[in-house]
Motif scaffolding. Sequence first.
Motif, PDB file in Angstrom:
ATOM      1  N   LEU A  85     -24.369  -5.554 -45.228  1.00  0.00           N
ATOM      2  CA  LEU A  85     -24.647  -6.281 -46.471  1.00  0.00           C
ATOM      3  C   LEU A  85     -25.694  -7.368 -46.251  1.00  0.00           C
ATOM      4  N   GLN A  86     -25.660  -7.979 -45.083  1.00  0.00           N
ATOM      5  CA  GLN A  86     -26.666  -8.982 -44.763  1.00  0.00           C
ATOM      6  C   GLN A  86     -28.066  -8.355 -44.738  1.00  0.00           C
ATOM      7  N   ASP A  87     -28.142  -7.108 -44.268  1.00  0.00           N
ATOM      8  CA  ASP A  87     -29.414  -6.367 -44.257  1.00  0.00           C
ATOM      9  C   ASP A  87     -29.728  -5.725 -45.607  1.00  0.00           C
ATOM     10  N   ARG A  88     -28.877  -5.948 -46.592  1.00  0.00           N
ATOM     11  CA  ARG A  88     -28.997  -5.351 -47.923  1.00  0.00           C
ATOM     12  C   ARG A  88     -28.900  -3.821 -47.876  1.00  0.00           C
ATOM     13  N   ASP A  89     -28.126  -3.322 -46.920  1.00  0.00           N
ATOM     14  CA  ASP A  89     -27.872  -1.881 -46.798  1.00  0.00           C
ATOM     15  C   ASP A  89     -26.555  -1.581 -47.511  1.00  0.00           C
ATOM     16  N   PHE A  90     -26.606  -1.537 -48.839  1.00  0.00           N
ATOM     17  CA  PHE A  90     -25.394  -1.351 -49.639  1.00  0.00           C
ATOM     18  C   PHE A  90     -24.780   0.027 -49.420  1.00  0.00           C
ATOM     19  N   LYS A  91     -25.621   1.028 -49.249  1.00  0.00           N
ATOM     20  CA  LYS A  91     -25.109   2.381 -49.022  1.00  0.00           C
ATOM     21  C   LYS A  91     -24.310   2.423 -47.712  1.00  0.00           C
ATOM     22  N   GLY A  92     -24.847   1.821 -46.664  1.00  0.00           N
ATOM     23  CA  GLY A  92     -24.145   1.783 -45.378  1.00  0.00           C
ATOM     24  C   GLY A  92     -22.822   1.046 -45.468  1.00  0.00           C
ATOM     25  N   ALA A  93     -22.826  -0.060 -46.223  1.00  0.00           N
ATOM     26  CA  ALA A  93     -21.589  -0.828 -46.389  1.00  0.00           C
ATOM     27  C   ALA A  93     -20.558  -0.037 -47.188  1.00  0.00           C
ATOM     28  N   MET A  94     -20.999   0.674 -48.199  1.00  0.00           N
ATOM     29  CA  MET A  94     -20.079   1.464 -49.023  1.00  0.00           C
ATOM     30  C   MET A  94     -19.489   2.634 -48.237  1.00  0.00           C
ATOM     31  N   ILE A  95     -20.250   3.158 -47.296  1.00  0.00           N
ATOM     32  CA  ILE A  95     -19.754   4.254 -46.464  1.00  0.00           C
ATOM     33  C   ILE A  95     -18.575   3.792 -45.607  1.00  0.00           C
ATOM     34  N   GLU A  96     -18.540   2.516 -45.249  1.00  0.00           N
ATOM     35  CA  GLU A  96     -17.467   1.975 -44.402  1.00  0.00           C
ATOM     36  C   GLU A  96     -16.171   1.724 -45.174  1.00  0.00           C
ATOM     37  N   ILE A  97     -16.238   1.644 -46.493  1.00  0.00           N
ATOM     38  CA  ILE A  97     -15.052   1.306 -47.294  1.00  0.00           C
ATOM     39  C   ILE A  97     -13.898   2.289 -47.094  1.00  0.00           C
ATOM     40  N   PRO A  98     -14.113   3.610 -47.089  1.00  0.00           N
ATOM     41  CA  PRO A  98     -12.974   4.506 -46.872  1.00  0.00           C
ATOM     42  C   PRO A  98     -12.287   4.302 -45.516  1.00  0.00           C
ATOM     43  N   PHE A  99     -13.064   3.939 -44.494  1.00  0.00           N
ATOM     44  CA  PHE A  99     -12.478   3.719 -43.178  1.00  0.00           C
ATOM     45  C   PHE A  99     -11.638   2.444 -43.159  1.00  0.00           C
ATOM     46  N   LEU A 100     -12.114   1.424 -43.869  1.00  0.00           N
ATOM     47  CA  LEU A 100     -11.333   0.193 -44.000  1.00  0.00           C
ATOM     48  C   LEU A 100     -10.056   0.471 -44.790  1.00  0.00           C
ATOM     49  N   MET A 101     -10.170   1.221 -45.873  1.00  0.00           N
ATOM     50  CA  MET A 101      -9.007   1.542 -46.692  1.00  0.00           C
ATOM     51  C   MET A 101      -7.996   2.396 -45.922  1.00  0.00           C
ATOM     52  N   LEU A 102      -8.491   3.242 -45.030  1.00  0.00           N
ATOM     53  CA  LEU A 102      -7.602   4.053 -44.202  1.00  0.00           C
ATOM     54  C   LEU A 102      -6.694   3.158 -43.369  1.00  0.00           C
ATOM     55  N   ASN A 103      -7.276   2.139 -42.729  1.00  0.00           N
ATOM     56  CA  ASN A 103      -6.459   1.230 -41.928  1.00  0.00           C
ATOM     57  C   ASN A 103      -5.469   0.452 -42.793  1.00  0.00           C
ATOM     58  N   LEU A 104      -5.902   0.029 -43.971  1.00  0.00           N
ATOM     59  CA  LEU A 104      -4.991  -0.704 -44.852  1.00  0.00           C
ATOM     60  C   LEU A 104      -3.866   0.194 -45.370  1.00  0.00           C
ATOM     61  N   LEU A 105      -4.192   1.437 -45.685  1.00  0.00           N
ATOM     62  CA  LEU A 105      -3.169   2.383 -46.132  1.00  0.00           C
ATOM     63  C   LEU A 105      -2.158   2.664 -45.019  1.00  0.00           C
ATOM     64  N   ILE A 106      -2.647   2.817 -43.812  1.00  0.00           N
ATOM     65  CA  ILE A 106      -1.762   3.071 -42.675  1.00  0.00           C
ATOM     66  C   ILE A 106      -0.817   1.891 -42.469  1.00  0.00           C
ATOM     67  N   ILE A 107      -1.333   0.674 -42.600  1.00  0.00           N
ATOM     68  CA  ILE A 107      -0.460  -0.508 -42.466  1.00  0.00           C
ATOM     69  C   ILE A 107       0.594  -0.495 -43.569  1.00  0.00           C
ATOM     70  N   TYR A 108       0.182  -0.182 -44.785  1.00  0.00           N
ATOM     71  CA  TYR A 108       1.122  -0.154 -45.911  1.00  0.00           C
ATOM     72  C   TYR A 108       2.223   0.877 -45.693  1.00  0.00           C
ATOM     73  N   LEU A 109       1.858   2.051 -45.180  1.00  0.00           N
ATOM     74  CA  LEU A 109       2.845   3.113 -44.970  1.00  0.00           C
ATOM     75  C   LEU A 109       3.717   2.868 -43.744  1.00  0.00           C
ATOM     76  N   GLN A 110       3.299   1.975 -42.868  1.00  0.00           N
ATOM     77  CA  GLN A 110       4.009   1.590 -41.647  1.00  0.00           C
ATOM     78  C   GLN A 110       4.029   2.728 -40.627  1.00  0.00           C
ATOM     79  N   HIS A 111       4.395   2.363 -39.427  1.00  0.00           N
ATOM     80  CA  HIS A 111       4.435   3.344 -38.331  1.00  0.00           C
ATOM     81  C   HIS A 111       5.574   4.332 -38.565  1.00  0.00           C
ATOM     82  N   PRO A 112       5.305   5.628 -38.418  1.00  0.00           N
ATOM     83  CA  PRO A 112       6.349   6.633 -38.708  1.00  0.00           C
ATOM     84  C   PRO A 112       7.522   6.602 -37.721  1.00  0.00           C
TER      85      PRO A 112
END
Length: 118
Positions: A85-112
């Motif tokens: 985002l600092q480089d104004r690479d919005f596409k690159g930053a948006m590509i990272e969102i699913p990976f961030l959400m994956l970690n947050l979803l995993i935390i929400y679902l807790q360790h099996p």
Amino acid sequence: MILKIINSLLILTAVFMGIKQGTAMVMGKPEMTAMFGKWGFSKTGLMINGAITILAAILILFPKTFVWGNFLMAAGILLIMCFQLQDRDFKGAMIEIPFLMLNLLIIYLQHPLKQEVL
């Protein structure tokens, strides 16, 4: 039960991606060196970041260190997003969102394998 299986697959996906990306950083792959080099990371800094990424991926596997591993992994992803985002690479930053959400979803679902407290 099905939710635990899905969560286990999500965890294995996150661990695989973390180890893959961390190894690429530690080995100094040209695309990683180029990307992090433009943000001022030295080769040593890139190797340390890669080692932390691998460590985070391994920590996700164990119930007692599960949240810490996900936190480290999410922090690494946020770091990359902020630099993009600092480089104004919005596409690159948006590509990272699913990976961030994956970690947050995993935390929400807790360790099996987490033991339920009654």
